[in-house]
Design a protein around this motif. Structure first.
Motif, PDB file in Angstrom:
ATOM      1  N   SER A  78      68.778 -36.183  75.219  1.00  0.00           N
ATOM      2  CA  SER A  78      68.329 -35.561  76.460  1.00  0.00           C
ATOM      3  C   SER A  78      68.680 -34.084  76.394  1.00  0.00           C
ATOM      4  O   SER A  78      69.720 -33.708  75.846  1.00  0.00           O
ATOM      5  CB  SER A  78      69.013 -36.193  77.676  1.00  0.00           C
ATOM      6  OG  SER A  78      68.692 -37.560  77.799  1.00  0.00           O
ATOM      7  N   VAL A  79      67.821 -33.254  76.966  1.00  0.00           N
ATOM      8  CA  VAL A  79      68.058 -31.814  77.018  1.00  0.00           C
ATOM      9  C   VAL A  79      68.030 -31.379  78.478  1.00  0.00           C
ATOM     10  O   VAL A  79      67.119 -31.732  79.229  1.00  0.00           O
ATOM     11  CB  VAL A  79      67.003 -31.039  76.202  1.00  0.00           C
ATOM     12  CG1 VAL A  79      67.274 -29.533  76.287  1.00  0.00           C
ATOM     13  CG2 VAL A  79      67.001 -31.496  74.747  1.00  0.00           C
ATOM     14  N   SER A  80      69.046 -30.620  78.859  1.00  0.00           N
ATOM     15  CA  SER A  80      69.167 -30.153  80.235  1.00  0.00           C
ATOM     16  C   SER A  80      68.405 -28.847  80.427  1.00  0.00           C
ATOM     17  O   SER A  80      68.452 -27.955  79.578  1.00  0.00           O
ATOM     18  CB  SER A  80      70.646 -29.947  80.571  1.00  0.00           C
ATOM     19  OG  SER A  80      70.791 -29.459  81.888  1.00  0.00           O
ATOM     20  N   GLY A  81      67.734 -28.750  81.582  1.00  0.00           N
ATOM     21  CA  GLY A  81      67.036 -27.522  81.939  1.00  0.00           C
ATOM     22  C   GLY A  81      67.897 -26.618  82.793  1.00  0.00           C
ATOM     23  O   GLY A  81      69.073 -26.912  83.066  1.00  0.00           O
ATOM     24  N   PRO A  82      67.347 -25.506  83.269  1.00  0.00           N
ATOM     25  CA  PRO A  82      68.128 -24.524  84.031  1.00  0.00           C
ATOM     26  C   PRO A  82      68.748 -25.085  85.300  1.00  0.00           C
ATOM     27  O   PRO A  82      69.807 -24.629  85.734  1.00  0.00           O
ATOM     28  CB  PRO A  82      67.097 -23.434  84.363  1.00  0.00           C
ATOM     29  CG  PRO A  82      66.020 -23.594  83.334  1.00  0.00           C
ATOM     30  CD  PRO A  82      65.975 -25.045  83.012  1.00  0.00           C
TER      31      PRO A  82
END
Length: 413
Positions: A78-82
């Motif tokens: 998973s990649v976190s956004g701003p």
């Protein structure tokens, strides 16, 4: 009967000791802690071993916890956004399952097994001056203790060590009570990437009190995750761990809302070290030689989860090399050749790990994003944890990455 001394009682040292013992070698293991002290102490690592490495344990018949440990059947990213929202989320299934067994269980159990089978265990801290004597009384001395004075015998190989300082601040908590991921019904290692901040890994594992999960933060030094260095209280360590999850990976924090607790008072760990490759042969003041093993000579950051896997593979390579060497002297040429054979695999781990510590180039971001739409990309990425050499074929080079994506993309209407 050839006499061999192994200094250190971790994954590589004990696996090698048990392997040599099974072939009739006279093996002594020296370590600074008893099995009981290891079992009752603090957690040692965040190990997750994949299929190839587990196979080396099966071959020796020392996979004592395979039926009890959770089977890790996938690896997700998973990649976190701003706004701390998930902008990428996928999971790839492993061709062969992995497992994580708390090294307090495994190393204590293996050390006891080695002794029960007639191996000599010496509980004693070892200095370079001690090795000067032992090198004259044993046919071969292997150093498998990756910390302390002994490591100084193995000089840093600058050509293979691009970093001279720690690239992550590490923090570990073993917990009970973490809920399942709603996206899938099988166990998976979850890799959560927070750009510019660090990474959170969630690893299903077996510990002293049963099945658990490992919460493992890797923080960029000086950043918001680099807050564990002065924390001594395990409860405060867990509180900080969960607070950071709530801030940066709320989807993982949601799994903790039912209430999590540490598995035991020794279930936390924090620290940092610089990734390094060292020269494999240590020369003693008297001129005697010793051979470095696993983390002593190749110590990667744990961001790719390869420490125990490397150790198992190194032990397997060295076992084969020793058996094939017969009655010939264990000289410098033997030591260098054994390490070179291990490096054939370890070089791929080092290259991949060092790449993952740096900000990803555009084509790597494209690959990670594409894995959410193309199961073949997720599958290949996940299985690279078992065979890191495969990344050479599709991951590092933009042209190879583009060709791979084109080969698995659905045909255009």
């Amino acid at each position: 009967m050839r006499k061999i001394l192994i200094v250190g009682a971790g994954q590589a040292g004990l696996q090698l000791a048990l392997g040599l013992q099974s072939h009739g070698y006279d093996v002594t293991v020296m370590t600074n802690r008893t099995a009981a002290e290891v079992r009752d102490g603090r957690v040692l690592s965040t190990q997750c071993m994949f299929n190839t490495s587990l196979g080396h344990e099966r071959e020796l018949g020392i996979n004592f916890w395979e039926d009890a440990a959770p089977k890790v059947e996938g690896l997700g990213v998973s990649v976190s956004g701003p706004g701390a929202e998930r902008v990428i989320d996928w999971v790839g299934e492993l061709d062969g399952y992995g497992q994580s067994v708390d090294q307090r269980i495994k190393m204590a159990g293996w050390l006891e097994t080695f002794a029960q089978r007639g191996g000599q265990v010496v509980i004693h801290g070892v200095a370079v001056s001690d090795l000067d004597y032992f090198a004259r009384t044993y046919d071969l001395v292997l150093v498998a203790a990756g910390k302390g004075e002994l490591v100084s015998m193995f000089g840093r190989d600058a050509s293979r060590s691009p970093y001279d300082a720690p690239q992550r601040a590490l923090s570990v908590a073993y917990v009970h009570g973490l809920g399942p991921r709603p996206e899938h019904d099988f166990k998976a290692v979850r890799c959560n990437l927070v750009p510019g901040v660090g990474e959170l890994f969630v690893i299903p594992a077996l510990t002293i009190s049963g099945a658990c999960d490992i919460l493992f933060w890797e923080g960029i030094p000086g950043g918001p995750l680099d807050v564990f260095g002065d924390v001594k209280d395990p409860a405060e360590h867990l509180r900080l761990t969960l607070e950071l999850m709530k801030t940066f990976t709320p989807w993982e924090y949601d799994r903790a809302r039912g209430g999590v607790e540490l598995t035991d008072a020794g279930g936390t760990l924090a620290g940092r070290y610089a990734p390094v490759v060292r020269n494999p042969i240590g020369e003693l003041p008297s001129g005697g030689l010793v051979l470095g093993v696993a983390d002593v000579v190749v110590a990667n950051d744990p961001i790719t989860g390869q420490g125990s896997n490397n150790a198992a593979k190194c032990a397997a390579v060295y076992l084969d090399a020793i058996l094939a060497h017969g009655d010939k002297p264990f000289d410098r040429d033997f030591m260098q050749a054994a390490f070179d054979r291990y490096w054939e695999n370890a070089q791929h781990v080092t290259k991949w790990t060092n790449a993952m510590l740096a900000p990803p180039p555009e084509h790597v971001l494209n690959l990670i994003g594409a894995a959410g739409q193309l199961p073949a990309v997720a599958h290949r990425f996940a299985n690279g944890f078992d065979n890191p050499a495969d990344f050479e074929n599709w991951f590092y080079d933009p042209e190879k990455a583009g060709a791979f994506l084109a080969s698995v993309a659905p045909p255009q209407p």
